[in-house]
Design a protein around this motif. Structure first.
Motif, PDB file in Angstrom:
ATOM      1  N   ALA A 135      25.711 -56.481 -38.205  1.00 12.84           N
ATOM      2  CA  ALA A 135      25.044 -57.402 -37.175  1.00 12.84           C
ATOM      3  C   ALA A 135      23.763 -57.086 -36.577  1.00 12.84           C
ATOM      4  N   ASP A 136      23.686 -55.621 -36.233  1.00 15.02           N
ATOM      5  CA  ASP A 136      22.583 -55.165 -35.573  1.00 15.02           C
ATOM      6  C   ASP A 136      21.447 -55.136 -36.602  1.00 15.02           C
ATOM      7  N   ILE A 137      21.769 -54.709 -37.857  1.00 20.26           N
ATOM      8  CA  ILE A 137      20.782 -54.804 -38.776  1.00 20.26           C
ATOM      9  C   ILE A 137      20.087 -56.375 -38.914  1.00 20.26           C
ATOM     10  N   GLU A 138      20.994 -57.074 -39.179  1.00 16.80           N
ATOM     11  CA  GLU A 138      20.468 -58.662 -39.455  1.00 16.80           C
ATOM     12  C   GLU A 138      19.711 -59.039 -37.899  1.00 16.80           C
ATOM     13  N   GLU A 139      20.119 -58.695 -36.870  1.00 18.96           N
ATOM     14  CA  GLU A 139      19.104 -58.967 -35.632  1.00 18.96           C
ATOM     15  C   GLU A 139      17.966 -58.307 -35.665  1.00 18.96           C
ATOM     16  N   ARG A 140      17.754 -57.110 -36.135  1.00 14.88           N
ATOM     17  CA  ARG A 140      16.389 -56.369 -36.521  1.00 14.88           C
ATOM     18  C   ARG A 140      15.813 -56.934 -37.453  1.00 14.88           C
ATOM     19  N   ARG A 141      16.334 -57.635 -38.498  1.00 14.54           N
ATOM     20  CA  ARG A 141      15.298 -58.193 -39.456  1.00 14.54           C
ATOM     21  C   ARG A 141      14.895 -59.455 -39.292  1.00 14.54           C
ATOM     22  N   ASN A 142      15.349 -60.277 -38.211  1.00  8.06           N
ATOM     23  CA  ASN A 142      15.013 -61.535 -37.888  1.00  8.06           C
ATOM     24  C   ASN A 142      14.631 -61.505 -36.500  1.00  8.06           C
ATOM     25  N   ALA A 143      14.313 -60.379 -35.887  1.00  7.23           N
ATOM     26  CA  ALA A 143      13.426 -60.288 -34.671  1.00  7.23           C
ATOM     27  C   ALA A 143      11.998 -60.495 -34.725  1.00  7.23           C
ATOM     28  N   ALA A 144      11.396 -60.710 -33.538  1.00  7.82           N
ATOM     29  CA  ALA A 144       9.925 -60.979 -33.802  1.00  7.82           C
ATOM     30  C   ALA A 144       9.239 -59.443 -34.310  1.00  7.82           C
ATOM     31  N   PRO A 145       8.269 -59.562 -35.073  1.00  9.77           N
ATOM     32  CA  PRO A 145       7.738 -58.375 -35.506  1.00  9.77           C
ATOM     33  C   PRO A 145       7.110 -57.353 -34.260  1.00  9.77           C
ATOM     34  N   ALA A 146       7.593 -56.187 -34.243  1.00  8.53           N
ATOM     35  CA  ALA A 146       7.011 -55.091 -33.590  1.00  8.53           C
ATOM     36  C   ALA A 146       5.817 -54.303 -33.971  1.00  8.53           C
ATOM     37  N   THR A 147       5.109 -53.847 -33.459  1.00 10.59           N
ATOM     38  CA  THR A 147       3.836 -52.968 -33.663  1.00 10.59           C
ATOM     39  C   THR A 147       4.312 -51.569 -34.103  1.00 10.59           C
ATOM     40  N   VAL A 148       3.440 -50.901 -34.877  1.00  9.78           N
ATOM     41  CA  VAL A 148       3.691 -49.721 -35.121  1.00  9.78           C
ATOM     42  C   VAL A 148       4.013 -48.687 -33.962  1.00  9.78           C
ATOM     43  N   ALA A 149       3.103 -49.082 -32.911  1.00  8.99           N
ATOM     44  CA  ALA A 149       3.367 -47.958 -31.673  1.00  8.99           C
ATOM     45  C   ALA A 149       4.792 -48.278 -31.015  1.00  8.99           C
ATOM     46  N   GLU A 150       5.310 -49.527 -31.212  1.00  9.06           N
ATOM     47  CA  GLU A 150       6.614 -49.982 -30.613  1.00  9.06           C
ATOM     48  C   GLU A 150       7.495 -49.054 -31.612  1.00  9.06           C
ATOM     49  N   ILE A 151       7.464 -49.077 -32.867  1.00  9.14           N
ATOM     50  CA  ILE A 151       8.401 -48.400 -33.639  1.00  9.14           C
ATOM     51  C   ILE A 151       8.433 -46.979 -33.600  1.00  9.14           C
ATOM     52  N   GLU A 152       7.479 -46.270 -33.187  1.00 12.89           N
ATOM     53  CA  GLU A 152       7.354 -45.165 -33.210  1.00 12.89           C
ATOM     54  C   GLU A 152       8.092 -44.695 -31.721  1.00 12.89           C
ATOM     55  N   ALA A 153       7.738 -45.558 -30.677  1.00  8.39           N
ATOM     56  CA  ALA A 153       8.428 -45.252 -29.505  1.00  8.39           C
ATOM     57  C   ALA A 153      10.203 -45.038 -29.684  1.00  8.39           C
ATOM     58  N   ILE A 154      10.249 -46.086 -30.462  1.00  9.55           N
ATOM     59  CA  ILE A 154      11.793 -46.213 -30.735  1.00  9.55           C
ATOM     60  C   ILE A 154      12.342 -44.914 -31.338  1.00  9.55           C
ATOM     61  N   ALA A 155      11.555 -44.578 -32.375  1.00 10.58           N
ATOM     62  CA  ALA A 155      12.078 -43.309 -33.028  1.00 10.58           C
ATOM     63  C   ALA A 155      11.770 -42.176 -32.183  1.00 10.58           C
ATOM     64  N   LYS A 156      10.990 -41.943 -31.253  1.00  7.34           N
ATOM     65  CA  LYS A 156      10.552 -40.693 -30.293  1.00  7.34           C
ATOM     66  C   LYS A 156      11.835 -40.620 -29.387  1.00  7.34           C
ATOM     67  N   SER A 157      12.230 -41.880 -28.904  1.00  9.35           N
ATOM     68  CA  SER A 157      13.468 -42.037 -27.945  1.00  9.35           C
ATOM     69  C   SER A 157      14.940 -41.624 -28.620  1.00  9.35           C
ATOM     70  N   GLY A 158      14.707 -41.634 -29.987  1.00  7.39           N
ATOM     71  CA  GLY A 158      16.063 -41.515 -30.695  1.00  7.39           C
ATOM     72  C   GLY A 158      16.645 -42.500 -31.305  1.00  7.39           C
ATOM     73  N   GLY A 159      16.205 -43.754 -30.952  1.00  6.91           N
ATOM     74  CA  GLY A 159      16.777 -45.082 -31.614  1.00  6.91           C
ATOM     75  C   GLY A 159      16.343 -45.079 -33.006  1.00  6.91           C
ATOM     76  N   ASP A 160      17.246 -46.087 -33.590  1.00 11.47           N
ATOM     77  CA  ASP A 160      17.030 -46.301 -35.252  1.00 11.47           C
ATOM     78  C   ASP A 160      16.130 -47.344 -35.267  1.00 11.47           C
ATOM     79  N   ILE A 161      15.122 -46.779 -36.350  1.00 12.02           N
ATOM     80  CA  ILE A 161      14.062 -47.783 -36.794  1.00 12.02           C
ATOM     81  C   ILE A 161      14.459 -48.367 -38.046  1.00 12.02           C
ATOM     82  N   GLU A 162      15.554 -47.922 -38.552  1.00 13.47           N
ATOM     83  CA  GLU A 162      15.683 -48.718 -40.051  1.00 13.47           C
ATOM     84  C   GLU A 162      15.788 -50.231 -39.675  1.00 13.47           C
ATOM     85  N   TYR A 163      14.862 -50.897 -40.908  1.00  8.29           N
ATOM     86  CA  TYR A 163      15.130 -52.295 -41.154  1.00  8.29           C
ATOM     87  C   TYR A 163      14.687 -53.096 -39.853  1.00  8.29           C
TER      88      TYR A 163
END
Length: 244
Positions: free
Chosen positions: A41-69
């Protein structure tokens, strides 16, 4: 104590132990089922969310979040001369995923999986229409790089022939002469928006997360029920024999 009674007293602890193990395995699979359903359900939500920027994805990764999909949108210029080829199959055909460096506005470089080309079209000259020039905007899914070879059964990457069997970002960048300090530490799988000439064919991301935990739970609980029935039948048969 009769022999039948000794057998019952000897077997009872073993039956209880086996029953506890079977029930424990069933319960574990139920917990895995809830976890897998939440993950999907989480993956499906990520795939259907509004597109993030590269900087936002990098921030998620830096904070230990899951960036997959996670859906991402980015703009830049492709460097087709440095594309890397990842051995793959797609819709029953053998070929390659084309990982092309995209130079961003800040000068950094990110590898975009533009999609699949069949084996006979590995040579970029055979798909020149798809070698788009100028600034492009790509929408796709963020993918985390692997930190190690996922299986010893996979062949080693053949750097000399530009054939990769696992996504070693550092090796891709090094073989394409991209300095580490300019490299964005993630991949992006482009969506299915068509490329000129039809190749590469985007939208190749596979989300293959089998969810068989319910079947496994039913199996373990079914075995537990069968054990109770067999043990109960054996007990009452011995009890009847003792009373005769």
């Amino acid at each position: 104590m009769k022999a039948a009674e000794r057998r019952v007293w000897f077997a009872a602890p073993l039956v209880l132990l086996a029953l506890a193990i079977l029930l424990g395995l069933g319960t574990w699979q139920v917990k895995r089922l809830y976890w897998k359903e939440a993950l999907l359900a989480d993956i499906e939500e990520r795939r259907n969310a509004a597109p993030a920027t590269v900087a936002e994805i990098e921030a998620i990764a830096k904070s230990g979040g899951d960036i997959e999909y996670r859906k991402v949108s980015l703009s830049g210029t492709f460097d087709h001369a440095r594309e890397r080829h990842f051995f793959a199959t797609h819709q029953g055909r053998t070929g390659y995923y084309i990982y092309t460096p995209l130079t961003l506005a800040d000068g950094r470089v990110l590898f975009v999986n533009r999609g699949f080309v069949p084996f006979e079209m590995k040579d970029p000259a055979k798909r020149s229409e798809g070698q788009v020039t100028g600034e492009v905007t790509i929408t796709g899914l963020a993918r985390a790089p692997l930190v190690a070879k996922p299986s010893s059964l996979l062949p080693d990457n053949d750097i000399a022939k530009n054939i990769f069997y696992w996504k070693d970002l550092a090796a891709m960048a090094s073989s394409a002469d991209i300095p580490p300090d300019r490299l964005v530490k993630l991949f992006v799988d482009a969506d299915a928006a068509p490329n000129p000439g039809g190749w590469p064919q985007g939208g190749v991301t596979l989300i293959d997360l089998p969810n068989n935990h319910l079947q496994y739970a039913i199996t373990w609980y079914g075995l537990a029920a069968a054990l109770v029935i067999v043990a109960g039948f054996a007990y009452f048969r011995n009890h009847k024999a003792r009373d005769e």
